[in-house]
Design a protein around this motif. Structure first.
Motif, PDB file in Angstrom:
ATOM      1  N   MET A 237       0.844  -1.172   0.000  1.00 57.29           N
ATOM      2  CA  MET A 237       0.000   0.000   0.000  1.00 57.29           C
ATOM      3  C   MET A 237       0.892   1.239   0.000  1.00 57.29           C
ATOM      4  SD  MET A 237      -2.956   1.062   2.693  1.00 57.29           S
ATOM      5  CE  MET A 237      -4.450   0.687   1.835  1.00 57.29           C
ATOM      6  N   ASN A 238       0.517   2.197  -0.771  1.00 59.95           N
ATOM      7  CA  ASN A 238       1.259   3.442  -0.884  1.00 59.95           C
ATOM      8  C   ASN A 238       1.173   4.207   0.442  1.00 59.95           C
ATOM      9  OD1 ASN A 238       2.553   5.661  -1.792  1.00 59.95           O
ATOM     10  ND2 ASN A 238       1.134   6.082  -3.473  1.00 59.95           N
ATOM     11  N   SER A 239       2.287   4.770   0.889  1.00 59.43           N
ATOM     12  CA  SER A 239       2.302   5.453   2.181  1.00 59.43           C
ATOM     13  C   SER A 239       1.450   6.727   2.171  1.00 59.43           C
ATOM     14  CB  SER A 239       3.727   5.778   2.601  1.00 59.43           C
ATOM     15  OG  SER A 239       4.332   6.629   1.669  1.00 59.43           O
ATOM     16  N   SER A 240       1.376   7.417   1.050  1.00 62.17           N
ATOM     17  CA  SER A 240       0.532   8.616   1.000  1.00 62.17           C
ATOM     18  C   SER A 240      -0.948   8.246   1.063  1.00 62.17           C
ATOM     19  CB  SER A 240       0.823   9.438  -0.249  1.00 62.17           C
ATOM     20  OG  SER A 240       0.545   8.692  -1.406  1.00 62.17           O
ATOM     21  N   LEU A 241      -1.323   7.135   0.455  1.00 66.74           N
ATOM     22  CA  LEU A 241      -2.703   6.667   0.541  1.00 66.74           C
ATOM     23  C   LEU A 241      -3.039   6.257   1.969  1.00 66.74           C
ATOM     24  CD1 LEU A 241      -5.363   5.914  -0.848  1.00 66.74           C
ATOM     25  CD2 LEU A 241      -4.368   3.654  -1.263  1.00 66.74           C
ATOM     26  N   LEU A 242      -2.114   5.599   2.626  1.00 61.83           N
ATOM     27  CA  LEU A 242      -2.315   5.211   4.019  1.00 61.83           C
ATOM     28  C   LEU A 242      -2.469   6.436   4.905  1.00 61.83           C
ATOM     29  CD1 LEU A 242      -2.398   2.906   6.079  1.00 61.83           C
ATOM     30  CD2 LEU A 242       0.080   3.129   6.263  1.00 61.83           C
TER      31      LEU A 242
ATOM     32  N   ILE B 246      -3.615   9.403   3.999  1.00 62.27           N
ATOM     33  CA  ILE B 246      -4.902  10.027   3.685  1.00 62.27           C
ATOM     34  C   ILE B 246      -6.044   9.257   4.339  1.00 62.27           C
ATOM     35  CG2 ILE B 246      -6.521  10.496   1.791  1.00 62.27           C
ATOM     36  CD1 ILE B 246      -4.055  11.224   0.100  1.00 62.27           C
ATOM     37  N   VAL B 247      -5.980   7.944   4.310  1.00 59.28           N
ATOM     38  CA  VAL B 247      -7.016   7.134   4.952  1.00 59.28           C
ATOM     39  C   VAL B 247      -7.011   7.345   6.459  1.00 59.28           C
ATOM     40  CG1 VAL B 247      -7.697   4.751   5.450  1.00 59.28           C
ATOM     41  CG2 VAL B 247      -7.106   5.407   3.130  1.00 59.28           C
ATOM     42  N   LEU B 248      -5.846   7.357   7.069  1.00 54.80           N
ATOM     43  CA  LEU B 248      -5.746   7.580   8.509  1.00 54.80           C
ATOM     44  C   LEU B 248      -6.233   8.972   8.886  1.00 54.80           C
ATOM     45  CD1 LEU B 248      -4.810   6.448  11.226  1.00 54.80           C
ATOM     46  CD2 LEU B 248      -2.574   7.421  10.748  1.00 54.80           C
ATOM     47  N   LEU B 249      -5.907   9.963   8.095  1.00 54.18           N
ATOM     48  CA  LEU B 249      -6.362  11.326   8.354  1.00 54.18           C
ATOM     49  C   LEU B 249      -7.874  11.444   8.225  1.00 54.18           C
ATOM     50  CD1 LEU B 249      -5.480  14.249   8.950  1.00 54.18           C
ATOM     51  CD2 LEU B 249      -5.393  14.591   6.476  1.00 54.18           C
ATOM     52  N   SER B 250      -8.434  10.812   7.222  1.00 55.65           N
ATOM     53  CA  SER B 250      -9.888  10.882   7.051  1.00 55.65           C
ATOM     54  C   SER B 250     -10.613  10.145   8.172  1.00 55.65           C
ATOM     55  CB  SER B 250     -10.302  10.359   5.690  1.00 55.65           C
ATOM     56  OG  SER B 250      -9.968   9.006   5.565  1.00 55.65           O
ATOM     57  N   LEU B 251     -10.082   9.007   8.614  1.00 57.54           N
ATOM     58  CA  LEU B 251     -10.690   8.303   9.744  1.00 57.54           C
ATOM     59  C   LEU B 251     -10.597   9.117  11.032  1.00 57.54           C
ATOM     60  CD1 LEU B 251      -9.557   4.620   9.185  1.00 57.54           C
ATOM     61  CD2 LEU B 251     -11.875   5.529   9.075  1.00 57.54           C
ATOM     62  N   THR B 252      -9.488   9.806  11.215  1.00 58.29           N
ATOM     63  CA  THR B 252      -9.321  10.640  12.401  1.00 58.29           C
ATOM     64  C   THR B 252     -10.292  11.816  12.382  1.00 58.29           C
ATOM     65  OG1 THR B 252      -6.997  10.016  12.492  1.00 58.29           O
ATOM     66  CG2 THR B 252      -7.644  11.953  13.741  1.00 58.29           C
TER      67      THR B 252
ATOM     68  N   VAL C  48      -7.678   8.615  19.964  1.00 60.66           N
ATOM     69  CA  VAL C  48      -7.730   7.160  20.080  1.00 60.66           C
ATOM     70  C   VAL C  48      -7.677   6.526  18.688  1.00 60.66           C
ATOM     71  CG1 VAL C  48      -9.254   5.259  20.718  1.00 60.66           C
ATOM     72  CG2 VAL C  48      -8.887   7.120  22.295  1.00 60.66           C
ATOM     73  N   CYS C  49      -8.312   7.144  17.725  1.00 63.29           N
ATOM     74  CA  CYS C  49      -8.318   6.601  16.376  1.00 63.29           C
ATOM     75  C   CYS C  49      -6.985   6.844  15.655  1.00 63.29           C
ATOM     76  CB  CYS C  49      -9.449   7.226  15.565  1.00 63.29           C
ATOM     77  SG  CYS C  49      -9.525   6.676  13.873  1.00 63.29           S
ATOM     78  N   GLY C  50      -6.404   8.010  15.820  1.00 68.51           N
ATOM     79  CA  GLY C  50      -5.251   8.400  15.027  1.00 68.51           C
ATOM     80  C   GLY C  50      -3.898   8.014  15.566  1.00 68.51           C
ATOM     81  N   LEU C  51      -3.762   7.901  16.884  1.00 68.38           N
ATOM     82  CA  LEU C  51      -2.471   7.592  17.458  1.00 68.38           C
ATOM     83  C   LEU C  51      -2.250   6.084  17.509  1.00 68.38           C
ATOM     84  CD1 LEU C  51      -2.305  10.133  20.412  1.00 68.38           C
ATOM     85  CD2 LEU C  51      -1.146  10.262  18.220  1.00 68.38           C
ATOM     86  N   PRO C  52      -1.044   5.630  17.262  1.00 67.73           N
ATOM     87  CA  PRO C  52      -0.787   4.186  17.331  1.00 67.73           C
ATOM     88  C   PRO C  52      -0.812   3.690  18.783  1.00 67.73           C
ATOM     89  CG  PRO C  52       1.224   5.378  16.843  1.00 67.73           C
ATOM     90  CD  PRO C  52       0.113   6.384  16.838  1.00 67.73           C
ATOM     91  N   HIS C  53      -1.140   2.438  18.937  1.00 67.19           N
ATOM     92  CA  HIS C  53      -1.225   1.859  20.291  1.00 67.19           C
ATOM     93  C   HIS C  53       0.095   1.298  20.700  1.00 67.19           C
ATOM     94  CE1 HIS C  53      -5.472   2.437  20.302  1.00 67.19           C
ATOM     95  NE2 HIS C  53      -5.624   1.706  19.209  1.00 67.19           N
TER      96      HIS C  53
END
Length: 57
Positions: free
Chosen positions: A1-6, A8-14, A52-57
């Motif tokens: 998976m492309n890192s920029s796509l990842l 963008i997905v993480l940012l949108s979920l956050t 909670v959604c955006g930060l890694p555990h």
């Protein structure tokens, strides 16, 4: 998976979880007219859910 796509997905979920946290806290608190009666502001609940959604555990 492309890192920029990842990213963008993480940012949108956050951002979605921030919006969802605000809406959910207002719903539980009785609506926007009872916003001042809440112990914490809805923006604080939104920020907590976004962290909670955006930060890694």
């Amino acid at each position: 998976m492309n890192s920029s796509l990842l990213f963008i997905v993480l940012l949108s979920l956050t951002l979605f979880s921030y919006w969802f946290g605000i809406k959910r806290s207002l719903k539980i608190g009785g609506g926007a007219e009872h916003k001042k009666a809440l112990t914490n502001l809805p923006e604080q609940f939104g920020l907590l859910t976004a962290m909670v959604c955006g930060l890694p555990h």
